[in-house]
Scaffold this motif. Structure first.
Motif, PDB file in Angstrom:
ATOM      1  N   GLU A 285      15.696 -16.575  14.175  1.00  0.00           N
ATOM      2  CA  GLU A 285      14.452 -15.809  14.355  1.00  0.00           C
ATOM      3  C   GLU A 285      13.316 -16.400  13.518  1.00  0.00           C
ATOM      4  O   GLU A 285      12.145 -16.330  13.908  1.00  0.00           O
ATOM      5  N   GLU A 286      13.655 -16.984  12.370  1.00  0.00           N
ATOM      6  CA  GLU A 286      12.611 -17.681  11.606  1.00  0.00           C
ATOM      7  C   GLU A 286      12.070 -18.866  12.403  1.00  0.00           C
ATOM      8  O   GLU A 286      10.865 -19.152  12.378  1.00  0.00           O
ATOM      9  N   VAL A 287      12.975 -19.551  13.108  1.00  0.00           N
ATOM     10  CA  VAL A 287      12.529 -20.655  13.973  1.00  0.00           C
ATOM     11  C   VAL A 287      11.671 -20.089  15.111  1.00  0.00           C
ATOM     12  O   VAL A 287      10.623 -20.650  15.456  1.00  0.00           O
ATOM     13  N   GLU A 288      12.092 -18.959  15.656  1.00  0.00           N
ATOM     14  CA  GLU A 288      11.337 -18.348  16.760  1.00  0.00           C
ATOM     15  C   GLU A 288       9.910 -17.980  16.318  1.00  0.00           C
ATOM     16  O   GLU A 288       8.949 -18.239  17.035  1.00  0.00           O
ATOM     17  N   HIS A 289       9.777 -17.400  15.128  1.00  0.00           N
ATOM     18  CA  HIS A 289       8.420 -16.981  14.710  1.00  0.00           C
ATOM     19  C   HIS A 289       7.803 -17.979  13.711  1.00  0.00           C
ATOM     20  O   HIS A 289       6.994 -17.598  12.868  1.00  0.00           O
ATOM     21  N   ARG A 290       8.173 -19.267  13.879  1.00  0.00           N
ATOM     22  CA  ARG A 290       7.741 -20.292  12.912  1.00  0.00           C
ATOM     23  C   ARG A 290       6.230 -20.431  12.821  1.00  0.00           C
ATOM     24  O   ARG A 290       5.718 -20.891  11.800  1.00  0.00           O
TER      25      ARG A 290
ATOM     26  N   PHE B 173      10.887 -10.514  -0.462  1.00  0.00           N
ATOM     27  CA  PHE B 173       9.828 -11.254   0.242  1.00  0.00           C
ATOM     28  C   PHE B 173       9.429 -10.530   1.529  1.00  0.00           C
ATOM     29  O   PHE B 173       8.246 -10.334   1.819  1.00  0.00           O
ATOM     30  N   GLU B 174      10.435 -10.100   2.284  1.00  0.00           N
ATOM     31  CA  GLU B 174      10.110  -9.508   3.584  1.00  0.00           C
ATOM     32  C   GLU B 174       9.544  -8.096   3.435  1.00  0.00           C
ATOM     33  O   GLU B 174       8.750  -7.644   4.263  1.00  0.00           O
ATOM     34  N   LYS B 175       9.922  -7.429   2.340  1.00  0.00           N
ATOM     35  CA  LYS B 175       9.279  -6.138   2.036  1.00  0.00           C
ATOM     36  C   LYS B 175       7.789  -6.375   1.776  1.00  0.00           C
ATOM     37  O   LYS B 175       6.927  -5.621   2.241  1.00  0.00           O
TER      38      LYS B 175
ATOM     39  N   TRP C 258      21.461 -15.384  12.675  1.00  0.00           N
ATOM     40  CA  TRP C 258      20.440 -14.547  13.321  1.00  0.00           C
ATOM     41  C   TRP C 258      19.093 -14.684  12.605  1.00  0.00           C
ATOM     42  O   TRP C 258      18.059 -14.901  13.233  1.00  0.00           O
ATOM     43  N   HIS C 259      19.138 -14.572  11.267  1.00  0.00           N
ATOM     44  CA  HIS C 259      17.889 -14.632  10.514  1.00  0.00           C
ATOM     45  C   HIS C 259      17.218 -15.996  10.710  1.00  0.00           C
ATOM     46  O   HIS C 259      16.017 -16.087  10.982  1.00  0.00           O
ATOM     47  N   PHE C 260      17.986 -17.061  10.588  1.00  0.00           N
ATOM     48  CA  PHE C 260      17.388 -18.395  10.627  1.00  0.00           C
ATOM     49  C   PHE C 260      16.862 -18.727  12.029  1.00  0.00           C
ATOM     50  O   PHE C 260      15.812 -19.360  12.154  1.00  0.00           O
TER      51      PHE C 260
ATOM     52  N   GLN D  73      10.277  -8.133  13.048  1.00  0.00           N
ATOM     53  CA  GLN D  73      11.406  -9.047  12.797  1.00  0.00           C
ATOM     54  C   GLN D  73      11.717  -9.102  11.298  1.00  0.00           C
ATOM     55  O   GLN D  73      12.878  -9.009  10.886  1.00  0.00           O
ATOM     56  N   GLU D  74      10.673  -9.260  10.495  1.00  0.00           N
ATOM     57  CA  GLU D  74      10.894  -9.370   9.047  1.00  0.00           C
ATOM     58  C   GLU D  74      11.465  -8.072   8.478  1.00  0.00           C
ATOM     59  O   GLU D  74      12.315  -8.090   7.574  1.00  0.00           O
ATOM     60  N   GLY D  75      11.015  -6.940   9.000  1.00  0.00           N
ATOM     61  CA  GLY D  75      11.549  -5.649   8.551  1.00  0.00           C
ATOM     62  C   GLY D  75      13.042  -5.549   8.851  1.00  0.00           C
ATOM     63  O   GLY D  75      13.836  -5.109   8.003  1.00  0.00           O
ATOM     64  N   HIS D  76      13.443  -5.978  10.049  1.00  0.00           N
ATOM     65  CA  HIS D  76      14.876  -5.954  10.409  1.00  0.00           C
ATOM     66  C   HIS D  76      15.673  -6.903   9.506  1.00  0.00           C
ATOM     67  O   HIS D  76      16.790  -6.586   9.103  1.00  0.00           O
ATOM     68  N   HIS D  77      15.085  -8.073   9.206  1.00  0.00           N
ATOM     69  CA  HIS D  77      15.792  -9.010   8.324  1.00  0.00           C
ATOM     70  C   HIS D  77      16.032  -8.361   6.956  1.00  0.00           C
ATOM     71  O   HIS D  77      17.134  -8.421   6.410  1.00  0.00           O
ATOM     72  N   SER D  78      14.967  -7.776   6.424  1.00  0.00           N
ATOM     73  CA  SER D  78      15.061  -7.172   5.089  1.00  0.00           C
ATOM     74  C   SER D  78      16.150  -6.095   5.078  1.00  0.00           C
ATOM     75  O   SER D  78      16.975  -6.026   4.159  1.00  0.00           O
TER      76      SER D  78
HETATM   77 FE   LIG Z   1      12.796 -13.258   7.903  1.00  0.00          FE
END
Ligand SMILES: [Fe+2]
Ligand SMILES: [Fe+2]
Length: 316
Positions: free
Chosen positions: A161-166, A43-45, A157-159, A73-78
């Motif tokens: 940051e998902e809240v941060e960029h909600r 998904f994040e890719k 960490w992932h969750f 952020q999404e790239g780091h998560h992936s």
């Molecule tokens: Fe993410």
């Protein structure tokens, strides 16, 4: 301008074996969250590719900074989830096929669907995260704390940051597409795709991870599968794929329903994720990160980590 802070993390998944059953207290949750790790990679890719494709339009949109920080952020998560899944593949090599199939599903979307569709996909799915992750983070004591601290810390960490960029994905969708009706019309096919991918991951777990190590039927999160299996095993018990508890069985029903209501609300027109109730742990996590706390070992790092454990254990 954007308020987002991309943070690169290394959880040390290469340092030691990565257990499939990373929280032994809750095998169904261990399996479900592992499936989230597989989904996140694909998904994040797809998100990163979509934002890169949208770059020319973003320049004139006024949301380019937000989009770039969101993409980072999404790239780091992936990347971090890849390290996690690589660790699982070291123990269960067959899971490489599962990962390829999951990524393939998202690569196909990138190939075959319009940029508008992928921006709608991202906005719709990301909008569900804050209510769902609030339920999880509010119960970190049972869902995360008893587990492998690397895996627990990856998800925390992932969750957070998902809240941060909600709001990011909706901001980008509104600026570039700006058609709520289209986004809502696409929602059924988007969530059908999400469930299809999770099913691929869970079927892969059932196939490649021995039952004695995964403990549960990984597909048991799907109600249709539970019904089918109950009928099958009533006549042929030897066909069982494991017990079928649900990941959130131990959480208060009222809070599960609140999360569900939040998911429904997240798909309504004019939804504003900025107004969502936030998990307290998110604020705590950002404050501790800024203090320099080692958030890759949330429950075990340093004095602060031990202090948290002592508080949780009633100061013993
Ligand atoms: Fe993410
Ligand atoms: Fe996200």
């Amino acid at each position: 301008m954007t308020e987002l802070h991309p943070r690169k993390m290394d959880f040390g998944f290469e340092d030691a074996d990565v257990p499939f059953l990373w929280n032994p207290d809750n095998p169904a949750w261990s399996s479900m969250s592992n499936a989230v790790s597989f989904l996140a990679i694909g998904f994040e890719k797809m998100i990163v590719k979509a934002i890169m494709q949208a770059k020319p339009q973003l320049a004139a949109s006024g949301v380019a900074d937000e989009a770039m920080a969101f993409m980072r952020q999404e790239g780091h998560h992936s990347t971090a989830h890849r390290q996690h899944v690589k660790g699982l593949i070291r123990s269960y090599p067959g899971l490489q096929n599962t990962l390829d199939a999951v990524i393939g599903e998202f690569d196909l979307l990138t190939e075959a669907t319009s940029l508008n569709y992928r921006l709608a996909y991202t906005a719709d799915l990301e909008a569900t995260f804050t209510p769902v992750f609030k339920l999880m983070l509010d119960h970190d004591a049972t869902l995360f704390r008893p587990g492998d601290d690397r895996v627990a810390s990856l998800f925390l960490w992932h969750f957070v940051e998902e809240v941060e960029h909600r709001s990011s994905a909706l901001i980008i969708f509104d600026a570039l597409v700006g058609n709520e009706l289209y986004r809502m019309r696409m929602a059924p096919s988007i969530f059908a795709h999400v469930m299809k991918v999770i099913r691929i991951a869970c079927a892969g777990f059932n196939q490649h991870v021995p039952l004695k190590e995964r403990k549960v039927d990984s597909l048991s999160m799907f109600a249709t599968h539970r019904t089918k299996q109950r009928i099958v095993t009533a006549f042929a018990p030897y066909l069982t794929k494991g017990t079928m508890p649900r990941a959130f069985d131990g959480l208060p029903l009222g809070e599960q329903l609140t999360a569900l209501a939040g998911v429904v609300r997240s798909q309504m027109p004019r939804h504003k994720p900025a107004h969502e109730k936030l998990p307290a742990l998110a604020g705590e996590w950002f404050a501790k990160y800024d203090e320099g706390y080692d958030c890759t070992r949330w429950y075990t790092a340093g004095t602060n980590g031990r202090a948290r454990d002592a508080v949780a254990a009633g100061g013993k």
